[in-house]
Scaffold this active site. Structure first.
Site, PDB file in Angstrom:
ATOM      1  N   TYR A 137       0.720  -1.129   0.044  1.00 59.79           N
ATOM      2  CA  TYR A 137      -0.057  -0.164  -0.062  1.00 59.79           C
ATOM      3  C   TYR A 137       0.733   1.303   0.161  1.00 59.79           C
ATOM      4  O   TYR A 137       0.807   2.004  -0.849  1.00 59.79           O
ATOM      5  CB  TYR A 137      -0.822  -0.020   1.217  1.00 59.79           C
ATOM      6  CG  TYR A 137      -1.545   1.256   1.568  1.00 59.79           C
ATOM      7  CD1 TYR A 137      -2.424   2.004   0.586  1.00 59.79           C
ATOM      8  CD2 TYR A 137      -1.496   1.903   2.908  1.00 59.79           C
ATOM      9  CE1 TYR A 137      -2.834   3.173   0.909  1.00 59.79           C
ATOM     10  CE2 TYR A 137      -2.246   2.969   3.107  1.00 59.79           C
ATOM     11  CZ  TYR A 137      -2.774   3.793   2.016  1.00 59.79           C
ATOM     12  OH  TYR A 137      -3.429   4.817   2.668  1.00 59.79           O
TER      13      TYR A 137
ATOM     14  N   LYS B  62       1.654   4.041  -3.096  1.00 58.93           N
ATOM     15  CA  LYS B  62       1.083   5.342  -2.800  1.00 58.93           C
ATOM     16  C   LYS B  62       2.392   6.281  -3.057  1.00 58.93           C
ATOM     17  O   LYS B  62       2.183   7.347  -3.603  1.00 58.93           O
ATOM     18  CB  LYS B  62       0.796   5.729  -1.400  1.00 58.93           C
ATOM     19  CG  LYS B  62      -0.737   5.153  -1.189  1.00 58.93           C
ATOM     20  CD  LYS B  62      -1.970   5.710  -1.849  1.00 58.93           C
ATOM     21  CE  LYS B  62      -2.288   7.007  -1.163  1.00 58.93           C
ATOM     22  NZ  LYS B  62      -3.478   7.801  -1.765  1.00 58.93           N
TER      23      LYS B  62
HETATM   24  N1  NAP Z   1      -8.135   5.655   5.925  1.00 60.69           N
HETATM   25  C1  NAP Z   1      -6.973   6.087   6.373  1.00 60.69           C
HETATM   26  O1  NAP Z   1      -6.621   5.828   7.587  1.00 60.69           O
HETATM   27  C2  NAP Z   1      -6.045   6.861   5.477  1.00 60.69           C
HETATM   28  C3  NAP Z   1      -4.774   7.363   6.263  1.00 60.69           C
HETATM   29  C4  NAP Z   1      -3.791   8.063   5.378  1.00 60.69           C
HETATM   30  C5  NAP Z   1      -4.252   8.335   4.060  1.00 60.69           C
HETATM   31  N2  NAP Z   1      -5.508   7.961   3.564  1.00 60.69           N
HETATM   32  C6  NAP Z   1      -5.806   8.054   2.112  1.00 60.69           C
HETATM   33  O2  NAP Z   1      -6.699   8.790   1.993  1.00 60.69           O
HETATM   34  C7  NAP Z   1      -7.294   8.397   0.980  1.00 60.69           C
HETATM   35  C8  NAP Z   1      -8.974   8.216   1.180  1.00 60.69           C
HETATM   36  O3  NAP Z   1      -8.883   6.910   1.997  1.00 60.69           O
HETATM   37  P1  NAP Z   1     -10.386   6.457   2.562  1.00 60.69           P
HETATM   38  O4  NAP Z   1      -9.848   5.733   3.797  1.00 60.69           O
HETATM   39  O5  NAP Z   1     -11.333   7.230   2.452  1.00 60.69           O
HETATM   40  O6  NAP Z   1     -10.419   5.195   1.602  1.00 60.69           O
HETATM   41  P2  NAP Z   1     -11.717   4.257   1.304  1.00 60.69           P
HETATM   42  O7  NAP Z   1     -12.672   4.485   2.281  1.00 60.69           O
HETATM   43  O8  NAP Z   1     -11.275   2.980   1.183  1.00 60.69           O
HETATM   44  O9  NAP Z   1     -12.095   4.661  -0.163  1.00 60.69           O
HETATM   45  C9  NAP Z   1     -11.613   4.556  -1.088  1.00 60.69           C
HETATM   46  C10 NAP Z   1     -12.075   5.265  -2.389  1.00 60.69           C
HETATM   47  O10 NAP Z   1     -11.440   5.147  -3.618  1.00 60.69           O
HETATM   48  C11 NAP Z   1     -12.472   4.813  -4.462  1.00 60.69           C
HETATM   49  N3  NAP Z   1     -11.723   3.921  -5.713  1.00 60.69           N
HETATM   50  C12 NAP Z   1     -11.126   2.825  -5.287  1.00 60.69           C
HETATM   51  N4  NAP Z   1     -10.585   2.237  -6.630  1.00 60.69           N
HETATM   52  C13 NAP Z   1     -10.901   2.962  -7.218  1.00 60.69           C
HETATM   53  C14 NAP Z   1     -10.809   3.162  -8.970  1.00 60.69           C
HETATM   54  N5  NAP Z   1     -10.334   2.167  -9.538  1.00 60.69           N
HETATM   55  N6  NAP Z   1     -11.599   4.212  -9.739  1.00 60.69           N
HETATM   56  C15 NAP Z   1     -12.254   5.117  -9.077  1.00 60.69           C
HETATM   57  N7  NAP Z   1     -12.422   5.168  -7.654  1.00 60.69           N
HETATM   58  C16 NAP Z   1     -11.709   3.995  -6.674  1.00 60.69           C
HETATM   59  C17 NAP Z   1     -13.549   4.013  -3.836  1.00 60.69           C
HETATM   60  O11 NAP Z   1     -14.655   3.796  -4.665  1.00 60.69           O
HETATM   61  P3  NAP Z   1     -15.461   2.462  -4.380  1.00 60.69           P
HETATM   62  O12 NAP Z   1     -16.662   2.883  -3.279  1.00 60.69           O
HETATM   63  O13 NAP Z   1     -16.100   2.234  -5.749  1.00 60.69           O
HETATM   64  O14 NAP Z   1     -14.855   1.235  -3.813  1.00 60.69           O
HETATM   65  C18 NAP Z   1     -13.853   4.773  -2.576  1.00 60.69           C
HETATM   66  O15 NAP Z   1     -14.634   5.947  -2.920  1.00 60.69           O
HETATM   67  C19 NAP Z   1      -6.898   7.432   0.111  1.00 60.69           C
HETATM   68  O16 NAP Z   1      -5.959   8.110  -0.793  1.00 60.69           O
HETATM   69  C20 NAP Z   1      -5.747   6.874   1.331  1.00 60.69           C
HETATM   70  O17 NAP Z   1      -4.678   6.434   0.921  1.00 60.69           O
HETATM   71  C21 NAP Z   1      -6.149   7.219   4.250  1.00 60.69           C
END
Ligand code: NAP
Length: 602
Positions: free
Chosen positions: A340, A344
């Site tokens: 992951y 990234k």
């Molecule tokens: N959560 C954390 O603790 C955390 C920490 C640091 C950074 N981040 C970053 O924050 C961002 C958001 O994370 P999150 O926790 O909100 O993740 P999440 O809940 O898993 O959501 C991921 C999103 O990406 C979309 N997605 C995945 N594959 C895709 C594709 N091929 N085309 C278009 N859309 C796609 C998903 O759509 P679907 O609903 O259709 O699957 C969903 O809307 C990410 O970039 C992650 O790396 C997260």
């Protein structure tokens, strides 16, 4: 995910590019309907709306009631209301005055193209921007869907009609749907497809209109298949950047990354961008003054080729496991802990390589957990990162974990990440590419560390004062969590615990052999599960770095007092005891467990 279409109207851009307005609301008359008039439709509804809500308690104030009558009477009129005041959930009036960064005024009227809006963080962002900048321009949401009906269904079920948006629902009353659908435009697409899976006409409309691109789409599974993670997390940003180059009036490309792109860096980790070819492993060797020969240069294109070749050579059956292993192997080779964060980091490298003159902001949050304050405390989606462990522990199913007791869990609440994102966005929209500091680590480990042994104590205190209930409705009393530094000790603890809980040590009687065998299998399974979690989390529970957040602090320093109240992200001020015990765990129980898990506090 799926459900019935709700009341309301929306501008919809079909796969073929036709702009139509879907409406179930008899009172709502769209000003223009045809594709020819698409731009008119996009502009004429973007004027200011007044929202007044006290948010946290979501009761409607008398001043709001007056306004809501106006809004409810005619959504069209309401949309032309040029009022500017926003009463955020903390109750203080924010008039968006041009002081500090000027977040509200700068973002007003801006059109967005957002990926990942159906995700945890994406939703918090959409909610906040609509609540605090109601006269924002169109927000195009890239949504994976087979057709427009499914995209609309996802928009309604996963965003518009969810509890997270209840402040807005109450603020707008009957015109809520029309307000939301006048702003949010679902477009079918996929960051893994060429031209993002957009059809030509849709791509043209967005390219003409959009001011800010926000890429929040990602695959966040630590041990994902290399091909899958690379496609979404590395090639996704590069496809989006190619699209950004076609956008006529783009002001900003904002990438949501993660603080853990810093891989196995140690000590205080600065907010530095990656350059193509950077690798943490080589960097570490340079610091240690060792030979670099053993570590090849990291070349993203070579990684993409490697994956394609590996896929070709592997049979379908073997591919899945082998590609998971390949991701981890490559990540470790170059100094990252898992697929992951490695993919990234390569996503950031691609952005840097391709950006040209496009202003870029990279937001690097650490572990994002439930909202601190807005739109209400404790909102959370999904059982993520530390939460499975917290819940197993609370339910009496896990009494120890593999973790450095003096180590730090770097956590940030989702609303603070969004606030910092909006502040950075506003700042960089105005200063363009000239601004050198464009990386923002939104993290707590350097300024307000949450130490694992303190967290363990907080969990113990919480679950003993508000215990979960067992199947018979009796409170589950948990012991203080044991923290182990070695897998061997942790494994021994798990076996002892599983044997005690299953009654394996007492299983006598006629069918002893068969029964014991069955219990032993159950124990083995639960031990393996806990070890699997511990293995995946080990790089994080023994993380040797602390994320510096100087740029983020400077950004905070630029904000007016009003902005700090509405868009605050001072992680240094978080009282962890209050956050963990009174906000996060109750939020988990309510929004993730949804009352399941027999907890006394839901
Ligand atoms: N959560 C954390 O603790 C955390 C920490 C640091 C950074 N981040 C970053 O924050 C961002 C958001 O994370 P999150 O926790 O909100 O993740 P999440 O809940 O898993 O959501 C991921 C999103 O990406 C979309 N997605 C995945 N594959 C895709 C594709 N091929 N085309 C278009 N859309 C796609 C998903 O759509 P679907 O609903 O259709 O699957 C969903 O809307 C990410 O970039 C992650 O790396 C997260």
């Amino acid at each position: 995910m799926m459900g019935t279409m709700s009341l309301g109207s929306s501008i919809v851009i079909s796969k073929k590019g036709a702009v139509t307005l879907l409406s179930n609301d008899k009172n709502y008359y769209p000003p223009c309907l045809s594709k020819k008039n698409a731009n008119c439709l996009m502009n004429c509804q973007s004027e200011g709306n007044v929202i007044k809500t006290n948010g946290v308690s979501v009761s409607v104030s008398s001043s709001f009631t007056k306004r809501s009558v106006l809004v409810n009477a005619d959504p069209g009129t309401a949309l032309l209301d040029t009022g500017r005041s926003v009463l955020p959930p903390n109750g203080s009036v924010y008039n968006g005055a041009q002081s500090g960064i000027g977040i509200v005024n700068i973002l007003k009227g801006k059109a967005f193209f957002v990926t990942g809006a159906t995700g945890f963080l994406g939703k918090v962002f959409i909610e906040k921007i609509l609540r605090t900048v109601p006269d924002v321009g169109k927000i195009y949401l890239l949504i994976k869907a087979k057709d427009m009906d499914s995209a609309m269904e996802r928009l309604n079920n996963e965003i518009i009609n969810t509890e997270l948006f209840k402040s807005l629902q109450q603020a707008y009353g009957k015109s809520y749907q029309s307000f939301m659908l006048s702003k949010l435009i679902p477009v079918i697409g996929n960051v893994c497809e060429s031209n993002l899976g957009l059809d030509e006409d849709t791509a043209d409309v967005i390219a003409k209109d959009v001011d800010i691109i926000v890429n929040s789409a990602a695959n966040t599974t630590f041990d994902e298949r290399y091909d899958v993670a690379l496609d979404i997390n590395t090639r996704g940003p590069s496809r989006l950047m190619s699209f950004a180059k076609k956008c006529k009036k783009l002001n900003l490309f904002l990438q949501i990354s993660t603080a853990y792109v810093n891989g196995q860096r140690q000590g205080r980790i600065m907010e530095r961008p990656f350059n193509a070819g950077d690798s943490i492993a080589r960097e570490s060797l340079i610091y240690e003054d060792q030979e670099l020969i053993s570590i090849p240069n990291l070349n993203v294109e070579d990684e993409i080729k490697l994956v394609l070749e590996s896929k070709k050579s592997l049979g379908e059956n073997a591919a899945s496991q082998k590609l998971k292993e390949l991701g981890l192997e490559r990540a470790n080779l170059y100094g990252w802990q898992d697929t992951y964060v490695f993919t990234k980091a390569m996503g950031e490298m691609m952005i840097d390589k391709m950006r040209g003159d496009i202003p870029v902001v990279i937001i690097r949050p650490s572990v994002i957990e439930s909202t601190y304050k807005e739109p209400f405390p404790g909102w959370m989606e999904g059982n993520r990162m530390m939460d499975p462990i917290v819940l197993y522990y609370g339910k009496g199913q896990l009494s120890g974990f593999l973790v450095d007791p003096n180590g730090v869990l770097d956590v940030v609440p989702a609303d603070m990440v969004v606030n910092a994102t909006m502040a950075a966005m506003a700042k960089h929209v105005t200063c363009g590419k000239t601004e050198e500091n464009y990386i923002y680590q939104i993290a707590s480990s350097a300024v307000n560390p949450l130490v694992f042994k303190d967290l363990a104590r907080l969990l113990y205190e919480h679950f003993n004062s508000s215990p979960c209930l067992d199947l018979k409705g009796r409170p589950v009393h948990v012991p203080i969590m044991q923290l182990y530094r070695s897998m061997e000790d942790f494994s021994a603890h798990l076996w002892k615990d599983a044997i005690n809980r299953s009654g394996l040590n007492n299983s006598g009687g006629i069918n002893k052999g068969k029964y014991s065998h069955k219990l032993e299998n159950i124990c083995r399974k639960s031990v393996e599960q806990a070890k699997y979690l511990a293995n995946i989390y080990e790089p994080y529970t023994f993380y040797g770095g602390r994320f510096d957040n100087s740029n983020t602090q400077k950004l905070m320093g630029m904000m007016s007092e009003e902005e700090k109240r509405t868009f605050g992200f001072d992680v240094g001020k978080i009282d962890w005891r209050d956050y963990i015990s009174n906000i996060h765990i109750p939020g988990l129980r309510r929004h993730v467990m949804k009352g399941r898990g027999m907890c006394t506090q839901n």
